[in-house]
Scaffold this motif. Structure first.
Motif, mmCIF file in Angstrom:
data_model
loop_
_atom_site.group_PDB
_atom_site.id
_atom_site.type_symbol
_atom_site.label_atom_id
_atom_site.label_comp_id
_atom_site.label_asym_id
_atom_site.label_seq_id
_atom_site.Cartn_x
_atom_site.Cartn_y
_atom_site.Cartn_z
ATOM 1 N N GLU A 170 -10.660 1.051 -11.585
ATOM 2 C CA GLU A 170 -9.726 1.229 -10.482
ATOM 3 C C GLU A 170 -10.373 2.073 -9.392
ATOM 4 O OE1 GLU A 170 -6.122 2.905 -12.020
ATOM 5 O OE2 GLU A 170 -5.277 0.933 -12.493
ATOM 6 N N VAL A 171 -10.159 1.669 -8.149
ATOM 7 C CA VAL A 171 -10.689 2.409 -7.003
ATOM 8 C C VAL A 171 -9.587 2.551 -5.969
ATOM 9 C CG1 VAL A 171 -13.055 1.615 -7.339
ATOM 10 C CG2 VAL A 171 -11.526 0.320 -5.858
ATOM 11 N N LEU A 172 -9.701 3.572 -5.134
ATOM 12 C CA LEU A 172 -8.792 3.773 -4.022
ATOM 13 C C LEU A 172 -9.432 3.223 -2.752
ATOM 14 C CD1 LEU A 172 -7.476 7.408 -4.639
ATOM 15 C CD2 LEU A 172 -6.403 5.240 -5.259
ATOM 16 N N ASP A 173 -8.727 2.349 -2.082
ATOM 17 C CA ASP A 173 -9.223 1.713 -0.863
ATOM 18 C C ASP A 173 -8.363 2.164 0.310
ATOM 19 O OD1 ASP A 173 -10.301 0.105 1.053
ATOM 20 O OD2 ASP A 173 -9.488 -1.772 0.287
ATOM 21 N N PRO A 174 -8.839 3.121 1.120
ATOM 22 C CA PRO A 174 -8.012 3.677 2.195
ATOM 23 C C PRO A 174 -8.127 2.887 3.498
ATOM 24 C CG PRO A 174 -10.044 4.901 2.057
ATOM 25 C CD PRO A 174 -10.136 3.825 1.005
ATOM 26 N N ASP A 175 -7.134 3.058 4.346
ATOM 27 C CA ASP A 175 -7.145 2.491 5.694
ATOM 28 C C ASP A 175 -6.911 3.637 6.671
ATOM 29 O OD1 ASP A 175 -6.909 1.072 8.026
ATOM 30 O OD2 ASP A 175 -4.924 0.252 7.597
ATOM 31 N N PHE A 176 -7.899 3.939 7.483
ATOM 32 C CA PHE A 176 -7.799 5.005 8.474
ATOM 33 C C PHE A 176 -7.383 4.470 9.853
ATOM 34 C CE2 PHE A 176 -10.578 6.741 5.253
ATOM 35 C CZ PHE A 176 -10.159 8.046 5.141
ATOM 36 N N GLN A 225 0.828 -1.197 0.000
ATOM 37 C CA GLN A 225 0.000 0.000 0.000
ATOM 38 C C GLN A 225 0.866 1.252 0.000
ATOM 39 O OE1 GLN A 225 -3.132 0.034 2.920
ATOM 40 N NE2 GLN A 225 -3.511 -2.164 2.759
ATOM 41 N N VAL A 226 0.233 2.386 -0.283
ATOM 42 C CA VAL A 226 0.903 3.682 -0.235
ATOM 43 C C VAL A 226 0.632 4.298 1.132
ATOM 44 C CG1 VAL A 226 1.098 5.972 -1.276
ATOM 45 C CG2 VAL A 226 0.589 3.979 -2.715
ATOM 46 N N PHE A 227 1.662 4.409 1.960
ATOM 47 C CA PHE A 227 1.532 5.011 3.281
ATOM 48 C C PHE A 227 1.866 6.492 3.207
ATOM 49 C CE2 PHE A 227 1.551 0.664 4.575
ATOM 50 C CZ PHE A 227 0.917 0.625 5.813
ATOM 51 N N LEU A 228 1.092 7.318 3.913
ATOM 52 C CA LEU A 228 1.342 8.750 3.880
ATOM 53 C C LEU A 228 2.713 9.089 4.452
ATOM 54 C CD1 LEU A 228 -1.801 8.819 3.355
ATOM 55 C CD2 LEU A 228 -1.739 11.053 4.485
ATOM 56 N N ARG A 229 3.034 8.533 5.626
ATOM 57 C CA ARG A 229 4.326 8.868 6.229
ATOM 58 C C ARG A 229 5.482 8.289 5.424
ATOM 59 N NH1 ARG A 229 2.792 4.689 9.961
ATOM 60 N NH2 ARG A 229 1.628 6.204 11.198
ATOM 61 N N LYS A 231 -4.696 1.786 -1.047
ATOM 62 C CA LYS A 231 -4.307 0.802 -2.047
ATOM 63 C C LYS A 231 -5.172 1.000 -3.281
ATOM 64 C CE LYS A 231 -3.909 -4.228 -2.750
ATOM 65 N NZ LYS A 231 -2.481 -4.247 -3.118
ATOM 66 N N VAL A 232 -4.568 0.887 -4.452
ATOM 67 C CA VAL A 232 -5.311 0.951 -5.705
ATOM 68 C C VAL A 232 -5.779 -0.456 -6.049
ATOM 69 C CG1 VAL A 232 -5.229 1.530 -8.157
ATOM 70 C CG2 VAL A 232 -3.959 2.921 -6.504
ATOM 71 N N ARG A 233 -7.086 -0.632 -6.109
ATOM 72 C CA ARG A 233 -7.661 -1.937 -6.425
ATOM 73 C C ARG A 233 -8.416 -1.864 -7.753
ATOM 74 N NH1 ARG A 233 -7.323 -5.171 -1.946
ATOM 75 N NH2 ARG A 233 -7.154 -4.124 0.080
ATOM 76 N N THR A 234 -8.420 -2.967 -8.462
ATOM 77 C CA THR A 234 -9.192 -3.088 -9.693
ATOM 78 C C THR A 234 -10.389 -3.978 -9.418
ATOM 79 O OG1 THR A 234 -7.189 -2.864 -11.023
ATOM 80 C CG2 THR A 234 -9.135 -3.760 -12.119
ATOM 81 N N VAL A 235 -11.574 -3.456 -9.649
ATOM 82 C CA VAL A 235 -12.802 -4.186 -9.343
ATOM 83 C C VAL A 235 -13.636 -4.325 -10.608
ATOM 84 C CG1 VAL A 235 -12.851 -3.449 -6.935
ATOM 85 C CG2 VAL A 235 -13.959 -2.063 -8.676
ATOM 86 N N ALA A 236 -14.446 -5.346 -10.646
ATOM 87 C CA ALA A 236 -15.303 -5.614 -11.803
ATOM 88 C C ALA A 236 -16.614 -4.863 -11.658
ATOM 89 C CB ALA A 236 -15.562 -7.110 -11.925
ATOM 90 N N LEU A 237 -16.951 -4.067 -12.662
ATOM 91 C CA LEU A 237 -18.234 -3.377 -12.680
ATOM 92 C C LEU A 237 -19.297 -4.244 -13.349
ATOM 93 C CD1 LEU A 237 -17.109 0.236 -13.664
ATOM 94 C CD2 LEU A 237 -17.520 -0.688 -11.383
ATOM 95 N N ASP A 238 -18.941 -4.784 -14.486
ATOM 96 C CA ASP A 238 -19.796 -5.699 -15.228
ATOM 97 C C ASP A 238 -18.929 -6.867 -15.677
ATOM 98 O OD1 ASP A 238 -22.150 -4.040 -15.097
ATOM 99 O OD2 ASP A 238 -21.160 -2.731 -16.547
ATOM 100 N N GLU A 239 -19.477 -7.712 -16.467
ATOM 101 C CA GLU A 239 -18.743 -8.886 -16.921
ATOM 102 C C GLU A 239 -17.508 -8.504 -17.729
ATOM 103 O OE1 GLU A 239 -21.329 -11.454 -19.039
ATOM 104 O OE2 GLU A 239 -22.577 -11.954 -17.293
ATOM 105 N N ASP A 240 -17.594 -7.438 -18.508
ATOM 106 C CA ASP A 240 -16.483 -7.068 -19.375
ATOM 107 C C ASP A 240 -15.933 -5.677 -19.074
ATOM 108 O OD1 ASP A 240 -18.752 -5.781 -20.128
ATOM 109 O OD2 ASP A 240 -18.405 -5.967 -22.303
#
Length: 645
Positions: A266-272, A199-203, A253-262
Motif C-alpha cells: 500500500e502506498v499513499l498517492d497525494p494530489d497537491f 480520495q481523502v480530502f484535507l478540508r 489516495k491509498v493505492r495497492t501496487v505490485a512489488l513483485d509477482e506475489d
C-alpha cells in the motif's frame, strides 16, 4: 535490549537501506542502540512551555528541519532514506516494522508507477516506518472494517438518523496498512465514475475528524495528521515548477501496487493540485491542518502530538510559507481563484474572506501550539504582528452594514492623500442594486473580497461563520452577522442550510466571471448552491454567540431531509429545494457535518474548546510606526474604542 538489532535484521529482508542511528544528544536523533528508553534531554536544551515531557522523534524532511530550526547539518545523523521513528511513551520497548510505504520505487514494467510520487526524489528507496506497538485503549478499533456503531459510548440519546449517519461515516473510513487514516469524500454506490471523490480530502475530513474526536475516537485523527505531515515534504511539480515548501496536499489516495509477482504494498498517492481541475494549489489545506491539530489537543487533552519535533517543523513550514514577504500592501493573503472550498473559477481571486478567516484562525492556533524557544521568538513576533494587522484590516474594510453602505454611497474618488477616506478608490457605482434593499437595519456582514477599486459584496457563508468562530470580527459584528442570517433566513437557509454564497451570478456576469462554467450555473454548486456541510460551522458560531435556537432550527430542518435524500453533497435552486444536479450521494462531509452539529448542541461546554474569544492584547499591538514619524495618527485607537463598547 536487542530491539534495535531485531528491527534492523527484519528490515534488511524487505529494504536495501540500513537505518543509521546516532548518539548525538539532540532531541531530533535516535535513542542509543543499547537502550530501550529515551535518553533524558540535556539540561541546557530549550524547554517547551507545555506541562508534558517532550517525546523523542527521529525524522527527515528533505533537509528542511535544519533550515527551520537553524541547526547545522552536523547535528543530524547521515540518512540514506526517508523515515520516521516515534516513541511517545518512555515505557515502550517493543516496536513493529510494517511493510508499508508513502512512496514507491520506479519500475520499468509498471506504467502506473509513473504517476505516483517518489518521496524526496529517491527512486530506489522505500521509507521505513517504525512506530510504537503501544495501543491507546480509548481508541476505536472497528473503523474502516466491519461496521459496529457502539451507541453505548455516547452520553446522550442517539436518534435513528444519527445511528444511520454513524454507520455511513464508519463505512467511509479509509485504512492504510491496517490503520484508519481518513474518510473518502463520497461513498456513493451508484457512482460509476468517482473521479477524485474516492480520495481523502484535507478540508473534507475536518467535520469527520471532529465527529470522531467528540465521540472519543482519536486514533484516526492522529493518524491523519501524521500521514499528511509526511506528505508535506514530498516533491510536487507542475511543468517543471515546484511551489513553496510547506504546502499540504489537497487530497490523497491509498493505492495497492505490485512489488513483485506475489507481493503487493500500500502506498499513499497525494494530489497537491497538479491533478486538480485548473491546477490550483490548495491554500486552505495547511490552514485546516493547523486548526485540526489544535482541536485534537483541546478535545483529547493530549498535547504531546503538538510537541513532537516533526509536527513543530511541519507547523513552522506552513507558517513560513504564509508569512513570506511579497509585493502586497495588505496583511491579507493573496491567492488565486479556486484555492479553497470554492475550488472552481468563481471570481474570488485576490483576498477572499474564507482564506483570511482560516489564516487568522491558523495564526491563533499556532501561537498556542508553538514550543517557545529562542529560535521561535521571531516567528511568534511575526505572528502577533500579522494577527493585529489582519484583524484591523478585515474589521475596518470588509465590514458592511447600513451605516457603512451609506458611507460608500457618498465616497469621493481619486483621493491622493495619507488621510484619504476612500483608501481603495472604490466607486459608489459598484454597489449592486440588490444590496440596497437586502441588508437589514440591525444586521451586517463581511464582504467576500477587497482589492483596489473592487469590493465583492456577495455574502460568503463559510468566511463569515469562521470569522465569528475565530473572533476575526468584533463581538458587535459577530452578533450582527447572525442577525442578518436570521432576518434573511429564506435566502440563506430556505429548504436546506446553508447557501455557500448569496446571491448567485447569472446572465452576462456568470458568463464572464465563471467562463460559462456548466457546473456553476446560477443557484447551483458553488454559485449559490446550498451545502449541508456548513451546518457544523453555523452551529459552532451560534453556540459561541448564545444563539443556539438558530442552530437547532437549521439542524432540525436538515435532519428531516438528509436521510430521505441519501445525504447529498449540495442542493440547487434559490431556496435549496432540489438535490444538486451533479451532487454525489452519501457525501461524507454532509454526514459528518450533521453528526458534529448534533454533538456540539448536546455539549456546548465541549464546543467552547473549539472557538476563540476576543484577544484584547492584539488591540495594543501596532508596528506601523505612524505615531513616531508624525505623518499621521494611527487609526487603531478609534477601532479599539468601538470593540470595547
Amino acid at each position: 535490549m536487542n530491539a534495535i538489532a531485531l528491527i534492523r535484521n527484519r528490515a534488511m529482508k524487505s529494504i536495501r537501506t540500513i537505518l543509521i542511528s546516532s548518539r548525538n544528544s539532540s532531541p531530533f536523533l535516535s535513542t542509543p542502540a543499547n537502550s530501550g528508553h529515551a535518553p533524558p534531554i540535556a539540561s541546557n536544551s530549550p524547554r517547551p512551555r507545555f506541562n508534558h515531557h517532550q517525546p523523542l522523534q527521529m525524522y527527515r524532511i528533505k533537509g528542511i528541519a535544519q533550515k527551520v530550526f537553524g541547526l547545522p547539518y552536523s547535528n543530524f545523523a547521515p540518512l540514506t532514506m526517508p523515515f520516521i521513528l516515534i516513541t511517545s511513551n518512555r515505557d515502550v520497548s517493543t516496536f513493529k516494522v510494517r511493510n508499508c510505504s508513502t512512496s514507491v520505487e520506479s519500475r520499468g514494467h509498471d506504467n502506473n508507477f509513473e504517476r505516483i510520487y517518489v518521496q524526496g526524489g529517491m527512486n530506489n528507496v522505500k521509507p521505513l516506518v517504525v512506530e510504537s506497538s503501544h495501543e491507546d485503549v480509548t481508541d476505536e478499533r472497528n473503523l474502516g472494517g466491519e461496521v459496529n456503531v457502539s451507541v453505548g459510548k455516547s452520553k446522550w440519546e442517539v436518534s435513528d438518523v444519527e445511528k444511520q449517519a454513524w454507520k455511513l461515516l464508519q463505512g467511509a473510513v479509509v485504512t492504510y496498512c491496517g490503520n484508519p487514516v481518513g474518510t473518502v469524500a463520497a461513498n456513493d454506490p451508484g457512482d460509476k465514475l468517482p473521479l477524485n471523490y474516492d480520495q481523502v480530502f484535507l478540508r473534507d475530513f475536518i467535520p469527520s475528524a471532529l465527529a470522531f474526536l467528540l465521540r472519543g475516537e482519536s486514533e484516526i485523527v492522529k493518524n491523519f495528521l501524521l500521514h499528511t505531515l509526511q506528505l508535506q515534504s514530498w516533491e510536487k511539480t507542475v511543468d517543471c515548477y515546484s511551489p513553496g515548501q510547506g504546502l499540504m496536499p489537497a487530497s490523497f489516495k491509498v493505492r495497492t501496487v505490485a512489488l513483485d509477482e506475489d507481493k503487493r504494498e500500500e502506498v499513499l498517492d497525494p494530489d497537491f493540485g497538479e491533478s486538480a481541475i485548473g491546477r490550483v494549489a490548495p491554500v486552505d489545506s495547511g490552514l485546516w491542518w493547523i486548526i485540526l491539530l489544535r482541536a485534537y489537543g483541546k478535545l483529547t487533552g493530549d498535547c504531546s502530538l503538538q510537541e513532537r519535533a516533526d509536527v513543530q517543523t511541519g507547523l513552522k513550514m506552513i507558517l513560513n510559507l504564509c508569512l513570506t514577504d511579497g509585493f502586497d500592501m495588505f496583511p491579507s493573503l493573496l491567492v488565486t481563484d479556486g484555492s479553497c472550498m470554492i475550488d472552481r473559477r468563481m471570481g474570488i481571486h485576490g483576498h477572499p474572506l474564507e482564506i483570511q478567516a482560516l489564516f487568522y484562525s491558523a495564526l491563533r492556533c499556532s501561537r498556542e501550539m508553538l514550543v517557545v524557544t529562542e529560535g521561535t521568538d521571531n516567528l511568534i513576533r511575526a505572528i502577533n504582528n500579522r494577527l493585529s494587522a489582519l484583524s484591523f484590516h478585515i474589521r475596518e474594510y470588509y465590514w458592511v452594514d447600513m451605516k457603512k453602505m451609506n458611507e460608500i454611497y457618498r465616497y469621493k474618488t481619486e483621493e491622493y492623500s495619507m488621510d484619504a477616506i476612500n483608501k481603495f478608490n472604490i466607486y459608489p457605482e459598484q454597489i449592486p442594486p440588490w444590496l440596497m434593499d437586502w441588508i437589514p437595519e440591525e444586521g451586517g456582514y463581511l464582504i467576500g473580497n477587497l482589492q483596489p477599486a473592487h469590493m465583492d459584496f456577495r455574502f460568503f457563508t463559510l468566511g463569515n461563520l469562521w470569522s465569528i468562530v475565530s473572533s476575526l470580527g468584533t463581538p458587535r459584528q459577530n452578533q450582527a452577522t447572525l442577525n442578518l442570517i436570521e432576518a434573511k433566513w429564506d435566502d440563506l437557509v430556505g429548504h436546506m442550510p446553508l447557501k455557500i454564497c448569496y446571491p448567485a451570478l447569472d446572465n452576462e456576469e456568470w458568463r464572464i466571471t465563471t467562463g460559462s462554467d456548466p457546473k456553476n450555473t446560477p443557484w447551483s454548486y458553488h454559485n449559490g448552491g446550498s451545502w449541508p456541510t456548513l451546518l457544523w460551522q453555523f452551529t459552532l458560531a451560534c453556540i459561541k454567540m448564545g444563539r443556539t435556537e438558530l442552530a437547532q432550527k437549521a439542524v432540525a430542518l436538515a435532519e428531516k431531509r438528509l436521510p430521505v435524500d441519501s445525504w447529498p453533497e449540495y442542493y440547487d435552486t434559490r431556496t435549496g429545494k432540489f438535490i444538486g444536479k451533479q451532487a454525489r450521494m452519501y457525501q461524507t462531509w454532509t454526514i459528518a457535518g450533521f453528526l458534529t452539529s448534533k454533538m456540539l448542541l448536546k455539549d456546548p461546554e465541549t464546543a467552547s474548546r473549539l472557538f476563540w474569544e476576543e484577544d484584547y492584547e492584539l488591540l495594543d499591538i501596532c508596528v506601523c510606526g505612524l505615531s513616531k514619524n508624525g505623518r499621521k495618527r494611527c487609526s487603531r485607537g478609534a477601532a479599539r474604542s468601538q470593540i470595547l463598547v
